[in-house]
Design a protein around this motif. Structure first.
Motif, PDB file in Angstrom:
ATOM      1  N   ARG A  61       0.924   6.505   1.337  1.00 12.90           N
ATOM      2  CA  ARG A  61       0.196   5.277   1.045  1.00 12.90           C
ATOM      3  C   ARG A  61      -0.928   5.571   0.052  1.00 12.90           C
ATOM      4  NH1 ARG A  61      -1.866   5.966   6.802  1.00 12.90           N
ATOM      5  NH2 ARG A  61      -3.774   7.127   6.454  1.00 12.90           N
ATOM      6  N   ILE A  62      -1.413   4.543  -0.581  1.00 12.89           N
ATOM      7  CA  ILE A  62      -2.549   4.687  -1.484  1.00 12.89           C
ATOM      8  C   ILE A  62      -3.803   4.925  -0.638  1.00 12.89           C
ATOM      9  CG2 ILE A  62      -1.563   3.281  -3.339  1.00 12.89           C
ATOM     10  CD1 ILE A  62      -3.399   0.976  -2.327  1.00 12.89           C
ATOM     11  N   GLY A  63      -4.834   5.442  -1.281  1.00 10.04           N
ATOM     12  CA  GLY A  63      -6.109   5.596  -0.572  1.00 10.04           C
ATOM     13  C   GLY A  63      -6.176   6.860   0.250  1.00 10.04           C
ATOM     14  N   LEU A  64      -6.863   6.760   1.394  1.00 10.49           N
ATOM     15  CA  LEU A  64      -7.138   7.941   2.226  1.00 10.49           C
ATOM     16  C   LEU A  64      -5.980   8.262   3.158  1.00 10.49           C
ATOM     17  CD1 LEU A  64     -10.822   7.063   3.110  1.00 10.49           C
ATOM     18  CD2 LEU A  64     -10.050   8.781   1.507  1.00 10.49           C
ATOM     19  N   THR A 107       0.815  -1.214   0.000  1.00 11.94           N
ATOM     20  CA  THR A 107       0.000   0.000   0.000  1.00 11.94           C
ATOM     21  C   THR A 107       0.859   1.279   0.000  1.00 11.94           C
ATOM     22  OG1 THR A 107      -0.139  -0.264   2.389  1.00 11.94           O
ATOM     23  CG2 THR A 107      -2.020  -1.050   1.106  1.00 11.94           C
ATOM     24  N   CYS A 127      -2.403   0.577   6.442  1.00 10.10           N
ATOM     25  CA  CYS A 127      -3.833   0.588   6.125  1.00 10.10           C
ATOM     26  C   CYS A 127      -4.150   1.690   5.113  1.00 10.10           C
ATOM     27  CB  CYS A 127      -4.658   0.808   7.386  1.00 10.10           C
ATOM     28  SG  CYS A 127      -6.403   1.053   7.012  1.00 10.10           S
ATOM     29  N   PRO A 128      -4.732   1.356   3.955  1.00  8.63           N
ATOM     30  CA  PRO A 128      -5.008   2.387   2.948  1.00  8.63           C
ATOM     31  C   PRO A 128      -6.232   3.233   3.276  1.00  8.63           C
ATOM     32  CG  PRO A 128      -5.700   0.250   2.144  1.00  8.63           C
ATOM     33  CD  PRO A 128      -5.055   0.011   3.478  1.00  8.63           C
ATOM     34  N   TYR A 129      -6.888   2.961   4.411  1.00  4.53           N
ATOM     35  CA  TYR A 129      -8.020   3.774   4.850  1.00  4.53           C
ATOM     36  C   TYR A 129      -7.663   4.629   6.072  1.00  4.53           C
ATOM     37  CZ  TYR A 129     -10.438   0.578   1.784  1.00  4.53           C
ATOM     38  OH  TYR A 129     -10.803  -0.149   0.682  1.00  4.53           O
ATOM     39  N   GLY A 130      -6.449   4.492   6.572  1.00  9.17           N
ATOM     40  CA  GLY A 130      -6.062   5.236   7.777  1.00  9.17           C
ATOM     41  C   GLY A 130      -6.913   4.858   8.970  1.00  9.17           C
ATOM     42  N   THR A 181     -14.494  12.498   4.260  1.00 10.88           N
ATOM     43  CA  THR A 181     -13.593  13.193   3.345  1.00 10.88           C
ATOM     44  C   THR A 181     -14.413  13.920   2.286  1.00 10.88           C
ATOM     45  OG1 THR A 181     -11.907  11.503   3.665  1.00 10.88           O
ATOM     46  CG2 THR A 181     -11.713  12.860   1.686  1.00 10.88           C
ATOM     47  N   TYR A 219       7.359   8.454   2.152  1.00 16.43           N
ATOM     48  CA  TYR A 219       6.196   7.654   2.547  1.00 16.43           C
ATOM     49  C   TYR A 219       4.909   8.315   2.070  1.00 16.43           C
ATOM     50  CZ  TYR A 219       2.405   5.797   5.353  1.00 16.43           C
ATOM     51  OH  TYR A 219       1.205   5.244   5.735  1.00 16.43           O
ATOM     52  N   PRO A 226     -11.166   9.214  -3.573  1.00 20.73           N
ATOM     53  CA  PRO A 226      -9.764   8.806  -3.411  1.00 20.73           C
ATOM     54  C   PRO A 226      -9.594   7.491  -2.636  1.00 20.73           C
ATOM     55  CG  PRO A 226     -10.314  10.437  -1.754  1.00 20.73           C
ATOM     56  CD  PRO A 226     -11.576  10.177  -2.532  1.00 20.73           C
ATOM     57  N   LEU A 227     -10.594   6.623  -2.655  1.00 16.14           N
ATOM     58  CA  LEU A 227     -10.441   5.323  -1.988  1.00 16.14           C
ATOM     59  C   LEU A 227      -9.407   4.482  -2.738  1.00 16.14           C
ATOM     60  CD1 LEU A 227     -14.204   4.432  -1.347  1.00 16.14           C
ATOM     61  CD2 LEU A 227     -12.528   5.205   0.349  1.00 16.14           C
ATOM     62  N   PRO A 228      -8.777   3.532  -2.058  1.00 14.06           N
ATOM     63  CA  PRO A 228      -7.859   2.625  -2.759  1.00 14.06           C
ATOM     64  C   PRO A 228      -8.660   1.616  -3.578  1.00 14.06           C
ATOM     65  CG  PRO A 228      -8.114   1.952  -0.486  1.00 14.06           C
ATOM     66  CD  PRO A 228      -8.874   3.232  -0.627  1.00 14.06           C
ATOM     67  N   LYS A 272      -8.560  16.428  -1.600  1.00 18.31           N
ATOM     68  CA  LYS A 272      -9.212  16.401  -0.290  1.00 18.31           C
ATOM     69  C   LYS A 272      -9.372  17.848   0.162  1.00 18.31           C
ATOM     70  CE  LYS A 272      -7.197  12.190   1.527  1.00 18.31           C
ATOM     71  NZ  LYS A 272      -6.225  11.673   2.481  1.00 18.31           N
TER      72      LYS A 272
END
Lengths: 292, 207
Positions: A289-292, A147, B111-114, B42, A287, B172-174, B201
Motif C-alpha cells: 500500500r502507499i504510505g506507511l 491505496t 489504510c495508508p497509515y497502518g 518512523t 500487495y 513516506p506519508l501518503p 524506513k
C-alpha cells in the motif's frame, strides 16, 4: 510476502465455480457439443445441455460450500460473519460476501434440481449465471483499493476474469464428457460432446493465458516479490500445459476415445488449477500500500 | 481543552527526537499486546558519503514521523469495513466496535497509515480512538501529554486550518488527497516530498 492462503484458495475456487456457472448456459445455448451422428440433432443437443448443466451444478455446489468454509479461516471472529452483510452501501467486501452467498445458494439449488433427474429450469440457470457475474464483479472491486497501486489497475480484473473463464471452461469440458446413465441413454455415445467442445475449451484457455501474461506485464515493475519470477513462470507454464493437454483431449475425442478424452480433460483442469493457484500467490505477494 | 468539534493532531517534525515516549504512553494506557502499536514513530533516513578531491562529503539525513490514526475526513477503512464495526462519530473520531468486528483485516489492508492494528488475542481489529476518555475528562491524549519536546500537539481541525492552512505531508506519508487526514505536519528541514524514495524506513521492526 503477504501470506493469505485461505484467500488464495477461496478466490480461485469461487472463480472456478463462477466461471463454470457463467459458461454452462452459454455452452448449452451454443450447442457446444456439436452435431452427433445417427441421433436427431434436437435430442442430442438437449441431452448434451443437460449433461453440462448437471455436471457443472454437481461440481459448483461442493466447491462453493468448501470455499465459504475456507473463507472463515481468514476471519479472527467467525461468529460475527453474519454482520459482514451490514455495509452493502459502500463496502465492496460486503457486496462480495452477499453475491458469493447467492452464488453458493444457486449452485446448491441447481444441484438438487439436477440430482432429482428433472433438470433445472432455464430461469434458475440464468439466475446462477447472474450471481456468478455479480460475484466476479464485486470480488474484483474488493481488491481494487485506491491505496494499493499494484492491485488498483488492469491486473486485478484481467487476472480474475481470465481465471474464471479458464477454470470454468475446464469444468464445463469435464462435465460434458463425464459418463451418466440417463443422459447417455437419451442419445448414446453421440450425446457426448464432440471435439468442438474441447477445442473451444482449449481456445478459451489459450486466450486466458494471453490475458494473464498481459495482466502480469501491466503489473510491472510493481513491488519486488521474493520468488516472484518462479511463481510467474509456474503460473504461465502450467496454464500453457493445460491448453496443450486440452488440445490432446480434442484429438482423442475426434478419434471417438471418450474415456481417454475425459482423462486428459481432467488432467488439463488440474494443471489449470495449479497454475491459477501459483498466479494467485503471486497476486497477493504484489500487495503494497502507499504510505506507511 | 474541551472536546473540539473535530480533533486533529499537529506534529512538528523539527522538534521530534525519536524518543518514542508517545508510543510507550499509548501502549501503556491502552494495555496493548506485544506487536500492536496504535502510534508508531518512523525514522526516515537517507543520503550517502561521497569521495571528492577535498575528502569525503556527506548528505546524510534523518527525521522522524510520529503517526497514529489520523481520523481522516475520507476514511477508507470506514468505507471498506463490511460490518460497520469501523465507524466515525460526530466528532470525526474513527473507532472499532468490537461487538461487530469480524477480524477480516480488510481495514488494515486499505489504510495508508497502518492505523488499524490486528490483535491475535482478541481476533479483532484495534485502533487509536484519540483518547476520547482523556479528552472528555479535559486532558490531552496521552501521546501528546507524554511528548517531552512538545513535538506532538492536538487541537481543533478547523482552528488549525485557519492558523496553518491545509494539512500537508512529507515522505513516506501518503498524499493528503488519499484520505484527507486530520494531521498537520511541520516538515523537518531535511524532509523529502511525498512520493520520494530518497529515504528508507530505518526502524522497520519498530513500526
Amino acid at each position: 510476502m503477504f501470506h493469505e492462503w485461505s484467500l488464495v484458495l477461496f478466490t480461485v475456487l469461487v472463480q472456478m465455480a463462477a466461471g463454470a456457472m457463467l459458461l454452462a448456459p452459454v455452452a448449452s445455448l451454443a450447442g457446444l457439443a456439436g452435431a452427433g451422428s445417427g441421433v436427431p440433432a434436437g435430442l442430442a443437443g438437449c441431452s448434451r445441455a443437460r449433461r453440462v448443466s448437471r455436471g457443472v451444478a454437481l461440481v459448483a455446489a461442493p466447491v462453493m460450500a468448501a470455499s465459504l468454509l475456507i473463507s472463515l479461516l481468514h476471519l479472527g471472529t467467525p461468529l460475527n460473519a453474519p454482520k459482514t452483510l451490514l455495509h452493502l452501501g459502500t463496502s465492496w467486501l460486503s457486496r462480495e460476501i452477499l453475491f458469493t452467498g447467492l452464488l453458493a445458494l444457486c449452485a446448491v439449488v441447481l444441484a438438487v434440481a439436477e440430482g432429482r433427474g428433472k433438470g433445472a429450469s432455464p430461469v434458475l440457470r440464468g439466475a446462477g449465471a447472474l450471481a456468478a457475474a455479480a460475484c466476479l464483479l464485486s470480488m474484483t472491486n474488493v481488491y481494487m483499493l485506491r491505496t494499493v497501486p499494484a492491485w488498483n489497475g488492469p491486473l486485478t480484473p484481467l487476472a480474475f476474469v481470465a481465471a474464471a473463464l479458464l477454470l470454468g471452461a475446464g469444468v464445463v469440458a469435464v462435465a460434458a464428457l463425464w459418463p451418466h446413465a440417463d443422459t447417455d441413454a437419451d442419445g448414446g455415445e453421440a450425446a457426448r460432446p464432440g471435439a468442438t467442445a474441447l477445442a473451444l475449451a482449449a481456445l478459451v484457455t489459450l486466450a486466458a493465458l494471453v490475458v494473464h501474461a498481459l495482466a502480469l506485464l501491466a503489473a510491472m515493475p510493481g513491488p519486488v516479490v521474493p520468488g516472484g519470477m518462479g511463481l510467474a513462470t509456474a503460473h504461465l507454464v502450467l496454464l500453457a500445459l493445460s491448453a496443450g493437454v486440452l488440445l490432446a483431449a480434442t484429438l482423442r475425442a475426434r478419434a471417438a476415445d471418450i474415456p481417454g478424452a475425459l482423462r486428459l480433460a481432467g488432467l488439463a483442469l488440474a494443471l489449470a488449477l495449479a497454475g491459477e493457484l501459483a498466479g494467485r500467490v503471486l497476486f497477493f505477494g504484489l500487495y503494497a500500500r502507499i504510505g506507511l | 481543552m474541551p472536546m473540539p468539534a473535530r480533533p486533529a493532531f499537529l506534529f512538528d517534525s523539527r522538534l521530534c527526537t525519536g524518543c518514542k515516549a508517545c508510543m510507550i504512553a499509548c501502549k501503556d494506557k491502552n494495555d496493548l499486546d506485544p506487536g500492536v502499536r496504535w502510534r508508531r514513530v518512523t525514522e526516515c533516513t537517507g543520503g550517502e558519503w561521497t569521495r571528492t578531491a577535498e575528502g569525503y562529503r556527506q548528505n546524510v539525513f534523518s527525521y522522524y514521523l510520529s503517526v497514529s490514526c489520523n481520523h481522516c475526513e475520507d476514511p477508507i477503512c470506514v468505507q471498506s469495513c463490511p460490518t460497520t464495526a469501523m465507524h466515525q462519530d460526530g466528532n470525526g473520531i474513527v473507532s472499532v466496535d468490537p461487538k461487530k468486528c469480524v477480524g477480516c483485516k480488510y481495514c488494515s489492508w486499505s489504510c495508508p497509515y497502518g492505523a488499524p492494528q490486528y490483535s491475535e488475542r482478541l481476533g479483532r481489529m484495534t485502533k487509536c480512538d484519540f483518547c476520547r476518555d482523556e479528552i472528555e475528562a479535559g486532558r490531552p491524549p496521552v501521546c501528546v501529554a507524554a511528548c517531552p519536546s512538545r513535538a506532538l500537539q492536538w487541537g481543533d481541525l478547523e482552528a488549525l486550518r485557519g492558523k496553518l492552512g491545509q494539512p500537508m505531508a512529507v515522505a513516506p506519508l501518503p498524499p493528503v488527497s488519499a484520505t484527507r487526514p486530520a494531521l498537520f505536519v511541520t516538515p523537518h528541514r531535511d524532509a523529502r516530498p511525498v512520493g520520494s524514495t530518497a529515504g528508507l524506513k530505518a526502524n522497520p521492526e519498530e513500526v
